[in-house]
Motif scaffolding. Structure first.
Motif: not given
Length: 240
Positions: A142, A150, A155, A77-78, A52, A146
């Motif tokens: 992912f 999000m 990321v 959260t991730y 992150i 993401t």
């Protein structure tokens, strides 16, 4: 009548039955080894790492620290997002064979290093190459989904899965558990034998259990004494 047993008697029971305990330990250890070796399918684990990152470089250290702390909070959260149906459904579609979302969810787990911005994506399968493939596909899914989900772009891939390590069965722990179980069973057998042994071991037991006094004892005759008496009787007969 309630019978008590002293620590000395306990040690004596264990000493006399040591061969039973050793035999049961070896037996159970062998059974555990054979079961794990021939009846339990091995499992292999591959791991990918996602970082992150910060959205932008800011010279203000206070702002940077605040953003880092926010990113650490986002790790949880991730971690949930990675195992969400949307990510797993996208990953399952990448497999040539039929792979359901539920089956994929059972093979994937997520954790993070404490107080860090790194997320570990674990994939476990009975085939090492499949574990590596699952870890790679879920990680790529992912990273792809993401940003749109999000509305962030913080990321990135830190380390992609390349090899898989065998994680189960743990032969050493299994054999040690078998040996411990065998030891317990051996101790139980030793005390069961002691419980059902009705022979008198001390003079006091005769008085207590039969209620009669002891008026005399006969000592044990050794082999040498027995042979000596036999030779004496034989010489007496020859003289006669």
């Amino acid at each position: 009548m309630e019978e008590t047993i002293t620590l000395k008697e306990i040690m004596e029971v264990l000493r006399k039955n040591i061969w039973i305990m050793v035999a049961t330990m070896l037996l159970f250890a062998t059974v555990a080894f054979g079961y794990l070796q021939y009846f339990v399918s091995p499992k292999y684990e591959a791991v990918s790492q996602v970082l992150i990152t910060q959205n932008a470089q800011n010279q203000n250290s206070a702002v940077q620290n605040s953003e880092i702390q926010a990113n650490i909070q986002m790790v949880n959260t991730y971690s949930v997002v990675i195992k969400s149906p949307r990510i797993l459904k996208s990953a399952a579609a990448e497999f040539s064979q039929d792979m359901s979302v539920e089956s994929l969810a059972n093979k994937v787990s997520v954790d993070s290093v404490q107080n860090s911005q790194v997320i570990n994506i674990h994939a476990v399968d009975s085939q090492p190459e499949n574990a590596v493939k699952i870890a790679k596909i879920v990680t790529q899914s992912f990273l792809k989904e993401t940003p749109g989900m999000m509305k962030v772009s913080n990321v990135e891939l830190l380390a992609d899965a390349s090899t898989a390590q065998k994680v189960s069965p743990n032969m050493k722990i299994g054999v040690l558990a078998g040996m411990f179980g065998g030891l317990v069973i051996g101790i139980v057998i030793a005390f069961v034998r002691r419980m059902f042994d009705d022979r008198f071991k001390k003079e006091e037991e005769i008085v207590v259990r039969l209620g009669v006094p002891v008026i005399g004892t006969i000592g044990n005759i050794t082999a040498s004494e027995e042979n000596g008496e036999g030779q004496t009787l034989k010489r007496r007969r020859m003289k006669k």
